[in-house]
Structure formats: C-alpha cells, structure tokens
Design an enzyme around this catalytic site. Structure first.
Site, PDB file in Angstrom:
ATOM      1  N   ARG A 156       0.921  -1.268   0.027  1.00 13.74           N
ATOM      2  CA  ARG A 156      -0.088   0.080   0.099  1.00 13.74           C
ATOM      3  C   ARG A 156       0.866   1.229  -0.090  1.00 13.74           C
ATOM      4  O   ARG A 156       0.626   2.276  -0.774  1.00 13.74           O
ATOM      5  CB  ARG A 156      -0.956  -0.171   1.083  1.00 13.74           C
ATOM      6  CG  ARG A 156      -1.971  -1.159   1.139  1.00 13.74           C
ATOM      7  CD  ARG A 156      -2.745  -1.035   2.465  1.00 13.74           C
ATOM      8  NE  ARG A 156      -3.609  -1.938   2.607  1.00 13.74           N
ATOM      9  CZ  ARG A 156      -3.813  -3.284   2.704  1.00 13.74           C
ATOM     10  NH1 ARG A 156      -2.582  -3.569   3.437  1.00 13.74           N
ATOM     11  NH2 ARG A 156      -4.819  -4.292   2.904  1.00 13.74           N
ATOM     12  N   ILE A 157       1.918   1.367   0.914  1.00 13.62           N
ATOM     13  CA  ILE A 157       2.678   2.282   1.174  1.00 13.62           C
ATOM     14  C   ILE A 157       3.336   2.737  -0.182  1.00 13.62           C
ATOM     15  O   ILE A 157       3.670   3.992  -0.645  1.00 13.62           O
ATOM     16  CB  ILE A 157       3.437   2.516   2.233  1.00 13.62           C
ATOM     17  CG1 ILE A 157       2.391   2.651   3.419  1.00 13.62           C
ATOM     18  CG2 ILE A 157       4.324   3.755   2.355  1.00 13.62           C
ATOM     19  CD1 ILE A 157       3.143   2.296   4.785  1.00 13.62           C
ATOM     20  N   THR A 208       9.015  -2.381   3.400  1.00 11.97           N
ATOM     21  CA  THR A 208       9.154  -3.516   3.644  1.00 11.97           C
ATOM     22  C   THR A 208       9.013  -3.669   5.138  1.00 11.97           C
ATOM     23  O   THR A 208       9.272  -2.842   6.094  1.00 11.97           O
ATOM     24  CB  THR A 208      10.327  -4.611   3.385  1.00 11.97           C
ATOM     25  OG1 THR A 208      11.417  -4.482   4.046  1.00 11.97           O
ATOM     26  CG2 THR A 208      10.727  -4.245   1.949  1.00 11.97           C
ATOM     27  N   ALA A 236      10.167   3.133   6.838  1.00 13.79           N
ATOM     28  CA  ALA A 236       9.563   1.707   7.327  1.00 13.79           C
ATOM     29  C   ALA A 236       9.726   1.323   8.632  1.00 13.79           C
ATOM     30  O   ALA A 236       9.094   1.408   9.565  1.00 13.79           O
ATOM     31  CB  ALA A 236       9.979   0.663   6.281  1.00 13.79           C
ATOM     32  N   ARG A 237      11.251   0.634   8.631  1.00 14.00           N
ATOM     33  CA  ARG A 237      11.486   0.250  10.095  1.00 14.00           C
ATOM     34  C   ARG A 237      13.028   0.453  10.091  1.00 14.00           C
ATOM     35  O   ARG A 237      13.471   0.089   9.496  1.00 14.00           O
ATOM     36  CB  ARG A 237      10.951  -1.250  10.206  1.00 14.00           C
ATOM     37  CG  ARG A 237       9.623  -1.424  10.618  1.00 14.00           C
ATOM     38  CD  ARG A 237       9.454  -1.055  12.003  1.00 14.00           C
ATOM     39  NE  ARG A 237       7.922  -1.125  12.514  1.00 14.00           N
ATOM     40  CZ  ARG A 237       7.110  -0.139  12.516  1.00 14.00           C
ATOM     41  NH1 ARG A 237       7.468   1.088  11.761  1.00 14.00           N
ATOM     42  NH2 ARG A 237       5.710  -0.385  12.884  1.00 14.00           N
ATOM     43  N   ASP A 261      13.592   8.269   9.025  1.00 11.70           N
ATOM     44  CA  ASP A 261      12.343   8.428  10.063  1.00 11.70           C
ATOM     45  C   ASP A 261      12.311   7.357  11.136  1.00 11.70           C
ATOM     46  O   ASP A 261      11.833   7.563  12.143  1.00 11.70           O
ATOM     47  CB  ASP A 261      10.928   8.685   9.286  1.00 11.70           C
ATOM     48  CG  ASP A 261      10.023   8.889  10.392  1.00 11.70           C
ATOM     49  OD1 ASP A 261      10.135   9.889  11.218  1.00 11.70           O
ATOM     50  OD2 ASP A 261       8.828   8.083  10.253  1.00 11.70           O
ATOM     51  N   GLU A 266      15.479   3.370  19.104  1.00 14.24           N
ATOM     52  CA  GLU A 266      14.682   4.701  19.148  1.00 14.24           C
ATOM     53  C   GLU A 266      14.573   4.944  20.581  1.00 14.24           C
ATOM     54  O   GLU A 266      13.623   4.302  21.302  1.00 14.24           O
ATOM     55  CB  GLU A 266      13.431   4.337  18.389  1.00 14.24           C
ATOM     56  CG  GLU A 266      13.788   4.240  16.915  1.00 14.24           C
ATOM     57  CD  GLU A 266      12.478   4.081  15.926  1.00 14.24           C
ATOM     58  OE1 GLU A 266      11.289   3.833  16.765  1.00 14.24           O
ATOM     59  OE2 GLU A 266      12.511   4.136  14.780  1.00 14.24           O
ATOM     60  N   HIS A 284      10.558   9.281  13.977  1.00  9.32           N
ATOM     61  CA  HIS A 284       9.419   8.176  13.841  1.00  9.32           C
ATOM     62  C   HIS A 284       8.076   9.013  13.530  1.00  9.32           C
ATOM     63  O   HIS A 284       7.191   8.732  14.547  1.00  9.32           O
ATOM     64  CB  HIS A 284       9.551   7.308  14.657  1.00  9.32           C
ATOM     65  CG  HIS A 284       8.901   5.833  14.297  1.00  9.32           C
ATOM     66  ND1 HIS A 284       9.329   4.757  14.856  1.00  9.32           N
ATOM     67  CD2 HIS A 284       7.987   5.856  13.531  1.00  9.32           C
ATOM     68  CE1 HIS A 284       8.669   3.669  14.203  1.00  9.32           C
ATOM     69  NE2 HIS A 284       7.713   4.299  13.486  1.00  9.32           N
ATOM     70  N   LEU A 285       8.038   9.997  12.554  1.00  8.46           N
ATOM     71  CA  LEU A 285       6.925  10.617  12.469  1.00  8.46           C
ATOM     72  C   LEU A 285       6.033   9.876  11.320  1.00  8.46           C
ATOM     73  O   LEU A 285       5.033  10.645  11.114  1.00  8.46           O
ATOM     74  CB  LEU A 285       7.208  11.815  11.995  1.00  8.46           C
ATOM     75  CG  LEU A 285       7.860  12.905  12.958  1.00  8.46           C
ATOM     76  CD1 LEU A 285       8.204  14.415  12.306  1.00  8.46           C
ATOM     77  CD2 LEU A 285       7.288  12.899  14.426  1.00  8.46           C
ATOM     78  N   GLY A 286       6.124   8.963  10.733  1.00  4.47           N
ATOM     79  CA  GLY A 286       5.567   8.176   9.641  1.00  4.47           C
ATOM     80  C   GLY A 286       3.795   8.179   9.702  1.00  4.47           C
ATOM     81  O   GLY A 286       3.258   8.654   9.123  1.00  4.47           O
ATOM     82  N   ALA A 287       3.501   8.046  11.214  1.00  2.00           N
ATOM     83  CA  ALA A 287       2.013   7.822  11.209  1.00  2.00           C
ATOM     84  C   ALA A 287       1.446   8.914  12.397  1.00  2.00           C
ATOM     85  O   ALA A 287       0.562   9.120  12.522  1.00  2.00           O
ATOM     86  CB  ALA A 287       1.567   6.507  11.941  1.00  2.00           C
TER      87      ALA A 287
END
Length: 511
Positions: A156-157, A208, A236-237, A261, A266, A284-287
């Site tokens: 999706r992303i 991924t 992602a991660r 990100d 972390e 870590h601002l992705g969401a």
C-alpha cells in the site's frame, strides 16, 4: 472462552479518543486507557484484560503474553508489529492484528517529503537561514525530473509513493517478492530483481516489514552496486538499512544523502547518523498526523467490534486463515469440526500421523484451513495448553499429528469428513446443528446430534441394561441411533458407572 469473548480492553499507548468511544458504544466493551505504563505495571495488570491495544511504544513481550491469561487479541494501531512477540502470541492462542491501511497515506506523504527535501537540501538550507547565513551556492540541489526511484516493497505505502513521485516525472521501478509484476505495472512500477535494481537508482526507498530476510537489505555490498551519490530513504523500520554501512557510504561519497524516520534503536543513542550533515533525521513521524491517528484508532476499534460481534476477523497477522472463520455461516461448521475431532479422539485416543479433513459442497470450498484448526482443537481436548483456532494445528504438530485439508468435487452435498489411522467420520448440519452421519462405512438412518452426552457401542447395545442403568442414574434416553456396526444413544445426563453396559464409550460434547 471463545476468541470473540472480549469484554475488557486495555489501551496502553496514546490513541485518538474515537478508539475507546467505538469500543464502548458499538462493542459494549469496558475500556481502560493508561498510556505510558511501565513494563512492570503492564505485567501486573494485563491478566485482567481480554484485549490489548498498542502503538509502537508498548513492548508486548513473551512475558506479557504469558501473563495475560485472558488475552484473546493484541491489536497494533498501525502497520508494523515488530514491538509484539508474534510467535509467543501464537503459542498462547492470541490473535495479533494490525491496521494495514490506517497510516498508509501519511507514511507515503512523509516519504515523498523526504525525497523532495534530499533533492534540494531543504532542512539544511532552512537551518542555515536561521543562523543568519545566505548560502545559495552551498545548497545547490538537483531536479527529480527524469531521475529513477527504486521502491523496495510495493504494498500500500510503496504504491502511494510511486503514484505521487510519478507526478514529478520520476521513473519508478521496484522489487516485491509477493506482488506480481503485472499488478505493479498497473500503477506504473516496473519490477526487477534486487541485483538489477541497485545500479539503476538515483533514489532508493524501502517499504518492507522488518524480517530476517529484510534486515540489512541495504548494506555495504548493495551500496557498492549503486550509482555513486545514490540517496536512500527509510520510513519503514529501523534496521532495513544497515546503519553502519550507511555511515560508511556517506563518508565515502557512495551515498549522497539519507532521509531517516526510523532507527534500529529509538531514540538513537549513537548520533553519528543523526548529526551527519547529509542526513535528514526525524523522530519516527510516519504515522504522526491527526488523520492517521484518527484513522488507525477507528480502524482498530472497528476490527475488534467486528470480532466481538462474530462478523469478521480483519488485519490478523498471525492467523490469516481465520479471516473466513468469523461469520454466522461458518460458526456451526467450526463447532462440527471440533465435535468430530473430539469424537475421533475418543475412538482413537493414541492416533498420530496425518489426519485429513475433507470438505464437499460449494459452501465449504475455501474452508479447509480453519476447519483443520477446529478439528485439531477436538483432537487436543485433553491438552493442558490454551488451545484454540489460532494455535491448534501448531500444538497438534508438536504431538505428532499433521492435520491437512482437501476439498473434494465428488459430491455436491455439503459435508465434512475426518479420516486417519483407519478411522473415518462424516458429519454435516441438521437444522443448523452439528451431527454425525457416518462412521466408516456405517451409515446412520437419521443424523446423530453431536452435543451433550453420547453413549457409543461398536456393536449392538443391550437395551434392557441401558434402560436399567439410565433409571438408576436418573438419566433419560433421548435418541437411539443404530447402524451396521455402531449404536449411539443420546442421554440427558452422564452416567458415573458404565460397568453394566459392556464395551461402551461415554462421550461428552459441547452443547
């Protein structure tokens, strides 16, 4: 208790208010919101809850999952579940679910923002301005027009990133081991093997999950195959890009910049990458958008409500086969599978090896996976473990039983057959209730109800002795079924003494 029996839920990370509201108003669930719980407090409280909802801050360890003796579900309001011990959850019969679509747009937009920022060094130039400088020559950038973007992971992303960056006339190529090339071609991404991708890309972005196969996916060896000055993005991660290799590539000039990100640790204590002038680093601002947080909170709450209402199981990470198991239509068949498994265990208690679950009829065409789990529950009825649809086949395999499924087109009649070790049981539904129709080649003239207490003889029963034993115990004969080789009696209450009835099995099945 059933997997859908969820009455109390703990929310241990900050979530949008809509999450708790939906759980309470639509699911009738008691909700406790305690963001920021310490690991020790979570361990001490989790035993009181049927469900746990987290984001990325809470670490759902094996200890937490073992302590949560009531837990049915751990729900991650987001995509990644690397903060949840999924294997331990499966062993404990706990569903792990995520919200795969909730933050897709936000994560994709952030990725695109980092690509733009890298191309023009926007954060560095803005910081320079705040320091009173006017460094026009220092921050010479490059256009995205005509450049090649490599997207590793085209879910999706990855798809959302591709369609957005195509508007800048970037060429989008990618790699995904699961999604077929003809599917990604529909949204403008040509797929290549990893070996073919590295040398083509001006920018590489990873989308991924963090798995053993993707840890260090971008490393010293792959950097050496890239164009000199390639720029990389990871929203992602942490760990998908080898951070030490990235630092070496930045120092050598092989990598011209990075947008990060996420980090392996972390917040990162080693700040070599964070402080590097060619790295744009974010916490870590992705969401972290209002829209994504509302969407993820609503989505995870609705998924749990659907589970509680037996309507659907969505977003299951460790039990995808059960997505078809939660509906009013399938519930009676699950009960039948468990009942046939129980009966099979009574008749062949030491059975090992392969047990085949055969379905017939269009309604059961795609039901083999969850019916295998249902049968395995019945076969493992004496297990001291927490056995349910999530882990039954795993535990069966541990004791030497391999439950397999097969859909036969030989009959249009909707039926379920369990066979193995020289025994075969066939059943179906009668008035929506599980029933037995056949043991081996012996057919019963009318369906045998598979609930309550049954007495079974491998030959003809002595009816006088049966009536006498029932009268002495205050029990009643409800139905009697006779086939060639087997007799089954349904009685109103179990008998404590079977000695007068010869070689008789007493079988108790869930009502």
């Amino acid at each position: 208790m059933a997997l859908s029996d969820i009455r109390r839920v703990l929310i241990s990370d900050s979530l949008a208010p809509a999450c708790a509201h939906i759980l309470r108003s639509q699911g009738g669930i008691e909700v406790t919101e305690e963001p920021g719980l310490s690991p020790q407090d979570l361990l001490s409280q989790i035993q009181d809850y049927d469900g746990l909802i987290v984001r990325s801050a809470t670490k759902v360890t094996s200890d937490v999952l073992t302590a949560g003796t009531r837990l049915k579900v751990v729900a991650r309001a987001g995509t990644g579940v690397d903060n949840v011990d999924v294997d331990a959850a499966t062993q404990n019969g706990i569903i792990v679910m995520n919200t795969p679509t909730g933050n897709s747009i936000s994560a994709a937009e952030l990725t695109c923002g980092l690509i733009l920022s890298l191309s023009r060094q926007i954060p560095q130039a803005a910081s320079s301005m705040k320091q009173g400088k006017w460094d026009r020559k220092k921050y010479m950038g490059s256009e995205l027009h005509g450049k090649t973007l490599g997207i590793l992971g085209l879910g999706r992303i990855g798809k959302e990133v591709a369609t957005r960056m195509q508007s800048f006339q970037m060429k989008t190529i990618g790699y995904d081991p699961i999604i077929p090339p003809e599917v990604t071609a529909e949204f403008g991404v040509q797929q290549f093997s990893l070996e073919e991708i590295w040398g083509q890309c001006d920018y590489i972005t990873v989308h991924t999950p963090l798995l053993p196969s993707t840890t260090g996916l971008v490393n010293d060896a792959t950097f050496s195959k890239c164009k000199r000055g390639v720029q990389v993005i990871n929203c992602a991660r942490g760990g998908i890009i080898d951070e030490a290799a990235l630092l070496r590539a930045l120092e050598s000039g092989q990598c011209g910049g990075a947008g990060l990100d996420v980090f392996t640790e972390e917040p990162p204590r080693d700040r070599a990458l964070v402080d590097h002038p060619l790295v744009i680093s974010l916490p870590h601002l992705g969401a972290s958008t209002h829209e994504a947080q509302n969407r993820c909170g609503e989505e995870v709450a609705l998924q749990i409500v659907d589970l509680v209402k037996d309507r659907a199981l969505l977003g299951a990470v460790n039990a995808p086969a059960l997505t078809k198991a939660f509906s009013p239509e399938t519930k009676p068949w699950i009960r039948l599978g468990e009942a046939l498994g129980r009966l099979f265990h009574y008749l062949l208690p030491e059975v090992r090896g392969e047990i085949q679950v055969t379905t017939t009829g269009g309604a059961l065409k795609n039901s083999g996976s969850f019916l295998c789990s249902a049968v395995a529950i019945g076969l493992l009825q004496n297990s001291d473990k927490k056995v349910n649809l999530v882990n039954a086949c795993i535990f069966a395999k541990d004791v030497g039983i391999q439950v397999t499924s097969y859909h036969s087109l030989d009959s249009s009649e909707t039926a379920l057959e369990v066979s193995g070790g020289g025994l075969c049981l066939t059943g179906g539904l009668s008035g929506g209730a599980p029933c037995l129709s056949q043991i081996g080649a012996s057919d019963f003239k009318s369906p045998v109800s598979l609930n309550g207490t049954l007495l079974l003889w491998r030959d003809e029963a002595n009816l006088l002795k049966l009536i006498g034993a029932l009268a002495a115990a205050g029990s009643r004969l409800q139905t009697l079924h006779v086939s060639e080789g087997y007799t089954v009696a349904e009685i109103s209450a179990p008998l404590s003494d079977l000695s007068a009835l010869g070689s008789c099995l007493q079988i108790t099945l869930p009502a």
